[in-house]
Each structure stands twice: as structure tokens, then as C-alpha cells.
Scaffold this motif. Structure first.
Motif, short mmCIF file in Angstrom:
data_model
loop_
_atom_site.label_atom_id
_atom_site.label_comp_id
_atom_site.label_asym_id
_atom_site.label_seq_id
_atom_site.Cartn_x
_atom_site.Cartn_y
_atom_site.Cartn_z
N ASN A 1 -10.37 37.24 0.99
CA ASN A 1 -10.40 36.03 0.17
C ASN A 1 -11.36 36.27 -1.00
O ASN A 1 -12.56 36.07 -0.90
N LYS B 1 -13.33 33.07 -2.34
CA LYS B 1 -14.54 32.73 -1.60
C LYS B 1 -15.67 33.73 -1.88
O LYS B 1 -16.84 33.35 -2.02
N GLU B 2 -15.32 35.00 -1.97
CA GLU B 2 -16.34 36.01 -2.23
C GLU B 2 -16.96 35.82 -3.60
O GLU B 2 -18.18 35.90 -3.77
N ASN C 1 -17.01 33.04 -5.34
CA ASN C 1 -17.77 31.79 -5.33
C ASN C 1 -19.12 31.97 -4.65
O ASN C 1 -20.13 31.41 -5.11
N LYS C 2 -19.17 32.71 -3.56
CA LYS C 2 -20.44 32.94 -2.86
C LYS C 2 -21.45 33.61 -3.79
O LYS C 2 -22.63 33.22 -3.84
N TYR D 1 -14.83 27.06 -9.20
CA TYR D 1 -14.66 27.89 -7.99
C TYR D 1 -15.26 27.20 -6.77
O TYR D 1 -14.72 27.34 -5.65
N LYS D 2 -16.33 26.46 -6.94
CA LYS D 2 -16.88 25.70 -5.81
C LYS D 2 -15.87 24.69 -5.31
O LYS D 2 -15.68 24.51 -4.10
N VAL E 1 -12.83 26.42 -3.43
CA VAL E 1 -13.18 26.82 -2.07
C VAL E 1 -13.22 25.60 -1.15
O VAL E 1 -12.75 25.64 -0.01
N LYS E 2 -13.76 24.50 -1.65
CA LYS E 2 -13.80 23.27 -0.85
C LYS E 2 -12.41 22.79 -0.51
O LYS E 2 -12.14 22.34 0.61
N MET F 1 -9.79 24.54 -0.08
CA MET F 1 -9.12 25.41 0.90
C MET F 1 -9.21 24.85 2.32
O MET F 1 -8.32 25.07 3.13
N ASP F 2 -10.31 24.18 2.61
CA ASP F 2 -10.55 23.67 3.96
C ASP F 2 -10.23 22.19 4.12
O ASP F 2 -10.56 21.58 5.13
N GLU G 1 -3.95 33.16 1.19
CA GLU G 1 -4.67 34.37 0.78
C GLU G 1 -3.69 35.51 0.55
O GLU G 1 -3.83 36.28 -0.40
#
Length: 284
Positions: A2, A5-6, A8-9, A26-27, A30-31, A33-34, A44
Motif C-alpha cells: 500500500n 499508506k506508506e 502518508n506515514k 493523503y491523510k 488513508v482514513k 480506506m478504513d 491495493e
């Protein structure tokens, strides 16, 4: 993997400096996605499939890396995976219908658009796909088209399936085509667009071509228009309108689930004097 996510981290932890718009979009992606209540879900694998196509079929044709297969950087992989990986939960069609990608020169945005164009013509599964590289003048419209043509010419498999004709590129398996399209073209009406890359929008004097391209997408199930540009100086024109709107979507001021805004810039004018901040506008 992903990549969204990487990336964004690294953005949120400060390992990669970025402007407010990039960190915000990007934040939020990612939010989402869940979020099981969202009308969209993230595949993915689907996003990685497009990355695999680009890195497996597209070669550089200029400079020291000529003849080598493309190797996308993390910021490019995150963009591609987000663009193609978010799908409608009910239909599994693509979520995004448009992207706004702003980055300074020499970041390969036209080359990446050429890679996307080849994918959309030959590997997206669309029957009779019409793909266009559009710009104010023919010479500018040919930039992305020529990228796509050179990518095809350098790959034996693509070259066997995609033919170069007087009018453009032709993929006979799905009866799909790609052509350059200048603003002064007499054939702007009657388009049935699957993908259009509108290049250097900061040079567009008005909204005519942009609106015509948007209109030409209506008959497709999952069309895509990509607006790519460097920062512009033409005030109160198409660039200002699209940039300001994309910035508000990125920052969450406006909700537009169909636009993916990717804007690389400095947050403050005086940051140009701090070399540690330059990566904000120069992700590559």
C-alpha cells in the motif's frame, strides 16, 4: 504494497516535507480506506496493477536512462495507486473522474501522463477507447502523444499490438485510438472520451477546451481527465480556477469525491530561502 499508506506515514511523521495540500489529501485518503460506510473502497491490487503496467512496459527514451524501464518514485506510486485503486463500492468502477497534478518542471509529469495514456488505450479494458493529449497548440498537444508513441516503439509487445498511423495510435484489439488534440482543432465536437490529458493548463486563455473535454466524457462509464501543469502566471484564467478549486478540495474545504488534487508547492513565499523546504515543491 500500500504505497498510499506508506507515503502518508512519511508525510505525517515529517520524514518527507510537504505542503498542507499534500499532507491533507493523503491523510484523508488513508482514513477513507478504513471507512466501511463510504461509497468507495480501496483495491491495493488494482492500483498496483497499473504501476506494474507502467514499470513493465514503459521505457525511457531520452537522456542517460534511455532504454531502461521506468522505475516510479514513491510519490508517483502513491498517486497512481490512489487514482486507480479507489473504486465505487456498488459497481467497482473507478472513483476518480479527474485529477489535477501540479508540480514544477523536470519532474516527468508529461512522461507519466504518456504512460497513463498508453495504459488507458491498451490495458484498461475499454472498448473503442478514445484517448487524447490536449493543449492550446498542436506542438504542445504532441508532447504527451509523442511520449506515448515512443513508449510503444520501444516495447516489442506493445509495438506488435499498437500501430502508428497518419492520424495517431491505434489499438486494434479494442478498436481504441490516441490522438493529439489542439484547441484550434475543428474536431472538438462529437468526442467520446475515455481519457484526456490536458497539458500545461496555465497557458490556457479560457475554459473552452476543458469544458469540451468534460462534455465529451459523459457517454463513458469510467472516464478520466488529467490536468497537469506547472505554476501559472495567467490570472483569472483556467489555471487559477482549477488550482484554487483543487486546493480547497485537497484541504477539505470543499468535498468533491471525483477529483484527486495533487499540488506540490511551498506553503510560504519565504520558504524558497530554506533548502530544507524545497522538497515541498520538488518531490522528485
Amino acid at each position: 504494497m500500500n504505497y498510499v499508506k506508506e507515503y502518508n506515514k512519511r508525510l505525517q511523521t515529517g520524514k518527507i516535507e510537504a505542503c498542507e495540500e499534500i499532507k491533507s489529501i493523503y491523510k484523508r485518503l488513508v482514513k477513507e480506506m478504513d471507512d466501511d460506510s463510504s461509497p468507495f473502497w480501496f483495491s491495493e491490487e488494482q492500483g498496483e496493477y497499473v504501476i506494474g503496467f507502467i514499470e513493465g512496459f514503459c521505457k525511457h527514451y531520452q537522456g542517460e536512462h534511455a532504454g531502461e524501464y521506468v522505475r516510479l518514485e514513491l510519490f508517483q506510486k502513491a498517486f497512481i495507486q490512489a487514482l486507480f485503486g479507489f473504486l465505487e463500492r456498488d459497481t467497482n468502477r473507478r472513483r476518480f473522474r479527474e485529477y489535477f497534478f501540479e508540480v514544477p518542471r523536470k519532474h516527468g509529469k508529461s512522461f507519466l501522463s504518456g504512460c497513463i495514456a498508453v495504459y488507458m488505450m491498451a490495458a484498461d479494458g475499454e472498448q473503442g477507447a478514445e484517448v487524447y493529449s490536449a493543449a492550446t497548440k498542436l506542438d504542445q498537444a504532441k508532447i504527451i502523444y509523442n511520449v506515448a508513441k515512443n513508449i510503444v516503439d520501444q516495447n516489442e509487445d506493445l509495438r506488435a499490438l499498437i500501430k502508428s498511423t497518419r492520424e495517431g495510435l491505434s489499438f486494434k484489439m479494442t478498436r481504441s485510438i490516441m490522438k493529439p488534440l489542439p484547441n484550434e482543432s475543428k474536431s472538438l465536437d462529437g468526442l467520446n472520451i475515455h481519457f484526456a490529458a490536458l497539458d500545461e493548463i496555465h497557458e490556457q486563455k479560457d475554459r473552452n477546451m476543458y469544458d469540451v473535454l468534460r462534455q465529451g466524457m459523459k457517454a463513458r462509464k469510467q472516464p478520466l481527465i488529467g490536468c497537469i501543469t506547472t505554476s501559472g502566471f495567467r490570472r483569472e484564467g483556467l489555471y487559477d480556477n482549477l488550482h484554487d478549486y483543487a486546493s480547497m478540495v485537497a484541504r477539505g474545504v470543499i468535498q468533491d469525491d471525483r477529483l484527486l488534487p495533487i499540488i506540490y508547492k511551498l506553503d510560504e513565499v519565504d520558504e524558497w530561502m530554506d533548502p530544507t523546504k524545497w522538497i515541498k515543491a520538488n518531490p522528485g
